[in-house]
Design an enzyme around this catalytic site. Structure first.
Site, PDB file in Angstrom:
ATOM      1  N   ASP A 119       9.623   3.456   0.661  1.00 26.64           N
ATOM      2  CA  ASP A 119       8.486   4.231   1.147  1.00 26.64           C
ATOM      3  C   ASP A 119       8.478   4.110   2.672  1.00 26.64           C
ATOM      4  O   ASP A 119       7.946   3.159   3.237  1.00 26.64           O
ATOM      5  CB  ASP A 119       7.188   3.685   0.531  1.00 26.64           C
ATOM      6  CG  ASP A 119       5.957   4.399   1.071  1.00 26.64           C
ATOM      7  OD1 ASP A 119       6.106   5.216   2.003  1.00 26.64           O
ATOM      8  OD2 ASP A 119       4.845   4.127   0.570  1.00 26.64           O
ATOM      9  N   LYS A 134       3.754  11.336   7.467  1.00 23.63           N
ATOM     10  CA  LYS A 134       3.231  10.914   8.771  1.00 23.63           C
ATOM     11  C   LYS A 134       4.025  11.476   9.965  1.00 23.63           C
ATOM     12  O   LYS A 134       3.774  12.596  10.381  1.00 23.63           O
ATOM     13  CB  LYS A 134       3.157   9.388   8.830  1.00 23.63           C
ATOM     14  CG  LYS A 134       2.083   8.817   7.878  1.00 23.63           C
ATOM     15  CD  LYS A 134       1.699   7.423   8.255  1.00 23.63           C
ATOM     16  CE  LYS A 134       0.770   6.762   7.260  1.00 23.63           C
ATOM     17  NZ  LYS A 134      -0.634   7.043   7.469  1.00 23.63           N
ATOM     18  N   TYR A 192       0.866  -1.181   0.000  1.00 20.29           N
ATOM     19  CA  TYR A 192       0.000   0.000   0.000  1.00 20.29           C
ATOM     20  C   TYR A 192       0.901   1.229   0.000  1.00 20.29           C
ATOM     21  O   TYR A 192       1.757   1.376   0.881  1.00 20.29           O
ATOM     22  CB  TYR A 192      -0.918   0.025   1.234  1.00 20.29           C
ATOM     23  CG  TYR A 192      -1.750   1.286   1.285  1.00 20.29           C
ATOM     24  CD1 TYR A 192      -2.932   1.397   0.560  1.00 20.29           C
ATOM     25  CD2 TYR A 192      -1.326   2.391   2.020  1.00 20.29           C
ATOM     26  CE1 TYR A 192      -3.674   2.570   0.570  1.00 20.29           C
ATOM     27  CE2 TYR A 192      -2.064   3.568   2.046  1.00 20.29           C
ATOM     28  CZ  TYR A 192      -3.230   3.646   1.315  1.00 20.29           C
ATOM     29  OH  TYR A 192      -3.961   4.811   1.324  1.00 20.29           O
TER      30      TYR A 192
HETATM   31  C1  LIG Z   1       3.597   3.147   3.408  1.00 19.38           C
HETATM   32  C2  LIG Z   1       2.605   4.217   3.069  1.00 19.38           C
HETATM   33  N1  LIG Z   1       2.806   4.974   1.986  1.00 19.38           N
HETATM   34  C3  LIG Z   1       1.952   5.961   1.640  1.00 19.38           C
HETATM   35  C4  LIG Z   1       0.826   6.211   2.384  1.00 19.38           C
HETATM   36  C5  LIG Z   1      -0.125   7.296   1.968  1.00 19.38           C
HETATM   37  O1  LIG Z   1      -0.041   8.358   2.853  1.00 19.38           O
HETATM   38  P1  LIG Z   1      -1.212   9.460   2.904  1.00 19.38           P
HETATM   39  O2  LIG Z   1      -2.393   8.785   3.506  1.00 19.38           O
HETATM   40  O3  LIG Z   1      -0.634  10.525   3.773  1.00 19.38           O
HETATM   41  O4  LIG Z   1      -1.454   9.917   1.520  1.00 19.38           O
HETATM   42  C6  LIG Z   1       0.573   5.445   3.518  1.00 19.38           C
HETATM   43  C7  LIG Z   1      -0.624   5.677   4.332  1.00 19.38           C
HETATM   44  O5  LIG Z   1      -0.993   4.948   5.211  1.00 19.38           O
HETATM   45  C8  LIG Z   1       1.482   4.412   3.867  1.00 19.38           C
HETATM   46  O6  LIG Z   1       1.282   3.631   4.931  1.00 19.38           O
END
Ligand SMILES: Cc1ncc(COP(=O)(O)O)c(C=O)c1O
Length: 436
Positions: free
Chosen positions: A248, A277, A144
């Site tokens: 990521d 985050k 994700y």
């Molecule tokens: C690993 C990862 N990448 C990207 C995202 C997307 O972040 P956002 O919800 O701030 O767009 C998340 C969200 O939970 C995530 O866990």
């Protein structure tokens, strides 16, 4: 129902919510430390750090002060043709704690945009170098990476976005060797995965721009963990096949896995890193895509053609950068990683007590994450039992929201000893109540 909730029902469209069936949300009036407080005075322990953002705790006096000070100076300025100290100092601070040549920071607003920028950077990097065949991407099965179109494409195998398949770009899924405590099959599963990955790289490596990974912990799919050595073997293979590697770290960054970044567990320098985050400790929407200097160099040229045609109105918002910078400083001043190590130890003890419960399967932990799957429950993301459990926990003052059958804790690092006791006791009591 209060006036406020009536108005919410009339005007608000909440994320990931079926409004026809979902119960009314809880109105939160304020938050302190590890707790949220609702309008009827209930104190709710925020055991998932408000979608994994809040690292130092809610309403931290130092972060409040940094935000107030910056608001007195400048709330925002466009980032094209202008720059400012909070963005510069933050970029310098991030470069100092990331390994090697990861020293070019591109700011955006959230995890999805950090990933979107990484996708575009990787794609354009190959075009700028004249290797135009490298257009597709690799990601782990179950990954994700966010909800925007490119990020959704990378996470297509997680199954949340089947409806949008027609809009997606080309991404191949690699097997992810998930493991847990007491997993006896892990070596065999890893060997099978690596051999499948070798096959995929041999067939598609030349046409692939980059591999993206959620390092060590696949969050949204249900807190699935892999061993550092497995991840290292995968990313080294990707590099050997000439691909860029994107970490990521949107969920894993800023201490979540026990070290500042998950990459610190495996001694590997990716080409691009996505952060969000915990970057502002949950205060402001801010993200950073950090690139190696040699990647940046490929975007230089005599005309605009080679430059990255991407930007957002709120890129490098000064309020967000100021609070992120102060949050970074707090890691040193408050010895935050020592606190993280303490929580890691407490989780270890708690998991020993939990793992023999008949409702606990695949117990696992990493840094401030403690997780298990609900045994004897359906696998569906919205299984009745996990919703029941979520509601039970909330009614008992605990913000614990299972991801499908996966139940987990990921508290703010300021959580106290007695709050941790409350969390572990409540976790077990909720399981017992299921069979009540
Ligand atoms: C690993 C990862 N990448 C990207 C995202 C997307 O972040 P956002 O919800 O701030 O767009 C998340 C969200 O939970 C995530 O866990």
């Amino acid at each position: 129902m209060s006036d406020l909730l009536q108005t919410d029902r009339q005007h608000i469209w909440h994320p990931y919510t079926q409004h026809a069936t979902e119960q009314a949300p809880v109105v939160i009036t304020h938050a302190r430390g590890a707790s949220l407080v609702s309008d009827d005075g209930q104190e709710i322990l925020d055991l998932i750090s408000s979608w994994w953002t809040c690292v130092h705790g809610h309403a931290h006096p130092e972060l409040n002060a940094a935000l107030t000070k910056q608001a007195g100076l400048m709330e925002h300025v466009m980032f094209g043709g202008f720059t400012h100290a909070p963005a510069i100092r933050l970029a310098e601070g991030l470069s100092a704690i990331l390994p090697g040549n990861l020293s070019r920071v591109f700011y955006s607003d959230n995890g999805s945009t950090a990933v979107e920028v990484a996708i575009k950077l990787a794609y354009q990097y190959w075009r700028n170098r004249g290797e135009e065949k490298r257009t597709s991407f690799l990601a782990f099965e179950g990954a994700y990476h966010g909800d925007t179109l490119g990020a959704m494409s990378l996470g297509h195998s997680c199954g949340f976005f089947n409806l949008f398949e027609g809009l997606m770009c080309e991404v191949r899924a690699l097997p992810f060797a998930a493991t847990f405590e007491g997993d006896e099959a892990v070596e065999e599963v890893e060997a099978e995965a690596l051999s499948a990955i070798d096959g995929i790289l041999a067939e598609h490596g030349q046409k692939t721009a980059a591999l993206i990974v959620e390092p060590l912990m696949q969050g949204a799919i249900g807190m699935r963990l892999c061993r550092p050595a497995f991840l290292k073997a995968v990313v080294e293979r990707a590099h050997a096949a000439g691909l860029l590697v994107i970490f990521d770290e949107v969920a894993t960054g800023f201490g979540r896995t026990g070290k500042m970044f998950a990459l610190d567990h495996i001694g590997f320098e990716p080409d691009l890193v996505c952060l969000s985050k915990g970057l502002t400790s949950g205060y402001m929407p801010l993200a950073a895509t950090v690139a190696r200097e040699d990647i940046f160099q490929e975007f230089l040229g005599e005309d605009f053609e080679k430059a990255l045609p991407h930007g957002h109105t709120f890129t490098a918002n000064p309020l967000a950068c100021a609070v992120a910078l102060r949050s970074l400083e707090l890691f040193g001043e408050e010895k935050t990683l020592e606190r993280v190590a303490h929580i890691t130890g407490r989780h270890e003890m708690a998991l020993t007590a939990l793992k023999d419960h008949k409702r606990v399967s695949r117990p696992r932990r990493l840094g401030t994450l403690l997780a298990f799957d609900l045994a004897g429950s359906g696998d569906g993301y919205k299984s009745d039992e996990s919703l029941q459990l979520r509601d039970w926990y909330l009614a008992h003052g605990l913000n614990i929201r299972p991801l499908g059958p996966s139940v987990y804790l990921m508290p703010p690092y300021c959580i106290s000893e007695s709050e941790l006791d409350r969390a572990y006791d409540g976790l077990l009591d909720g399981l017992s109540a299921l069979d009540g």
